[in-house]
Write an enzyme that holds these catalytic residues in place. Structure first.
Site, PDB file in Angstrom:
ATOM      1  N   HIS A 185       1.812  52.348  21.478  1.00  0.00           N
ATOM      2  CA  HIS A 185       2.020  51.417  20.264  1.00  0.00           C
ATOM      3  C   HIS A 185       0.948  51.797  19.306  1.00  0.00           C
ATOM      4  O   HIS A 185       0.881  51.388  18.089  1.00  0.00           O
ATOM      5  CB  HIS A 185       1.671  50.030  20.519  1.00  0.00           C
ATOM      6  N   ASP A 215       9.476  52.920  28.593  1.00  0.00           N
ATOM      7  CA  ASP A 215       8.403  51.532  28.630  1.00  0.00           C
ATOM      8  C   ASP A 215       9.280  50.323  28.224  1.00  0.00           C
ATOM      9  O   ASP A 215      10.305  50.858  27.302  1.00  0.00           O
ATOM     10  CB  ASP A 215       7.165  51.360  27.770  1.00  0.00           C
ATOM     11  N   HIS A 272       9.005  48.210  26.149  1.00  0.00           N
ATOM     12  CA  HIS A 272       8.700  48.093  24.622  1.00  0.00           C
ATOM     13  C   HIS A 272       8.929  49.182  23.927  1.00  0.00           C
ATOM     14  O   HIS A 272       8.703  50.329  24.476  1.00  0.00           O
ATOM     15  CB  HIS A 272       7.291  47.578  24.336  1.00  0.00           C
ATOM     16  N   ASP A 310       7.120  48.275  32.733  1.00  0.00           N
ATOM     17  CA  ASP A 310       7.549  46.714  32.461  1.00  0.00           C
ATOM     18  C   ASP A 310       8.917  46.610  32.421  1.00  0.00           C
ATOM     19  O   ASP A 310       9.135  45.270  32.026  1.00  0.00           O
ATOM     20  CB  ASP A 310       6.696  46.179  31.246  1.00  0.00           C
TER      21      ASP A 310
HETATM   22 ZN    ZN Z   1       5.432  48.158  27.460  1.00  0.00          ZN
END
Ligand code: ZN
Length: 351
Positions: A139, A176, A178, A263
């Site tokens: 991120h 991931d 996200h 995740d």
């Molecule tokens: Zn994540």
């Protein structure tokens, strides 16, 4: 799939594993009680690996990244800000992202582990490797820490490979749950790094729409595959097999990096997807076989994953698959999500 004859035969078969004790010193819970990004994540992974005798991996100490390496991606101001904030004892960066005094050193080693991993892979010392450090990176943008991430470890490693190690094309597969917004932003206008992210639609940070294919010279070199909440391996593996891998084979990277978050596991508290350890092993098998077919080494970098039992299962399963265990099984194409993603990505790649 058997390796084609052009596979570099000097690659040893063992997996390298990069770690450093400083990963345990970065603890956002000191400022934000019950923060999911806990040092226990690394303890759980390493306990499982130790119990399995490190799966035959050679654990290596991750060096600290140099400022020059950090600045392959990040602005001097960003590096300076984080260093000074930690030196003052730390504090919040945003509502999710916290640092303490030891976080800067932990982040240096997380970035440095990814860099050292890439040096080992490009030199041919190993065919695959896993960098199991924290904080995570995908991120983090050039000027901004966010989403638990301080420096973008995988982006720094990819830049190192291109600018200093003679690699011309790098593929980054981000599984991931996200969207890897930071990595995408670093390479959005570039055609030498293909960024493919599979992520749950609507989750933090809200970027990664299927229509975002990069821009300028990088148009087509960003692949976004948002999947609905509740997606299991029938969706994730289908998108990987029928969209990401065909594009990857056409792109023909000389180095494959995986932003390996866990995740999307069904037990993870932050995601709503339904993957299991075997699903991650299958993703790793598919990526491994694609890379072998191209003669490219594969390095995975730990991103998210917040259920300790899931991490303890998924990381060893991924490493074993990268090392050659298991067979990549073809899956029936998921009709809805995969065809929607393929309709966008098919403008740029032969699927
Ligand atoms: Zn994540």
């Amino acid at each position: 799939m058997r390796p084609r004859p052009d596979v570099r035969d000097h690659h040893a078969s063992h997996v390298l594993y990069f770690r450093h004790p400083s990963s345990l010193d970065h603890d956002p819970a000191a400022l934000s009680p019950d923060h999911p990004d806990s040092p226990t994540r690394v303890l759980a992974i390493e306990a499982a690996l130790r119990q399995a005798d490190w799966l035959g991996c050679q654990p290596r100490s991750a060096p600290a990244a140099t400022e020059r390496e950090l600045q392959l991606v990040h602005s001097p101001a960003h590096v300076h800000h984080l260093r000074e904030l930690c030196a003052r004892g730390g504090g919040p960066i945003d509502a999710d992202t916290y640092v303490g005094e030891a976080s800067y050193v932990a982040a240096l080693h997380a970035a440095g582990g990814a860099c050292e991993m890439v040096r080992s892979l490009v030199s041919g010392e190993a065919g695959s490797a896993f960098s199991g450090l924290r904080p995570a990176g995908h991120h983090a943008e050039p000027d901004q820490a966010m989403g638990f991430c301080l420096f973008n470890n995988v982006a720094i490693a990819a830049e190192l490979a291109i600018r200093e190690l003679g690699v011309e094309r790098v593929l980054i597969v981000d599984w991931d749950v996200h969207h890897g917004n930071g990595t995408a932003e670093v390479f959005r206008r570039r055609s030498d790094v293909l960024c493919a992210s599979i992520h749950q639609a609507g989750l933090f940070p809200g970027t990664g729409a299927v229509s975002d294919a990069g821009s300028g010279d990088g148009l087509g070199y960003t692949i976004n595959a948002p999947v609905p909440p509740g997606s299991g391996e029938e969706v994730w593996l289908s998108v990987l097999e029928y969209v990401v891998l065909p594009a990857a084979l056409e792109f023909a990277p000389q180095l494959v990096l995986v932003s390996a978050g866990f995740d999307a596991h069904r037990d993870d508290p932050l995601g709503d997807c339904l993957l299991e350890a075997g699903s991650f092993a299958q993703m790793a098998c598919h990526v491994r076989d694609m890379a072998r077919a191209l003669g490219a080494p594969v390095g995975a970098v730990l991103e998210g994953g917040y259920d300790l039992a899931a991490l303890a299962e998924c990381v060893p399963a991924t490493i074993a698959a990268l090392d050659g265990a298991g067979v990549a099984e073809s899956i029936a194409p998921d009709p809805l999500v995969t065809s929607r993603v393929a309709a966008h990505v098919g403008h740029y790649w032969e699927l």
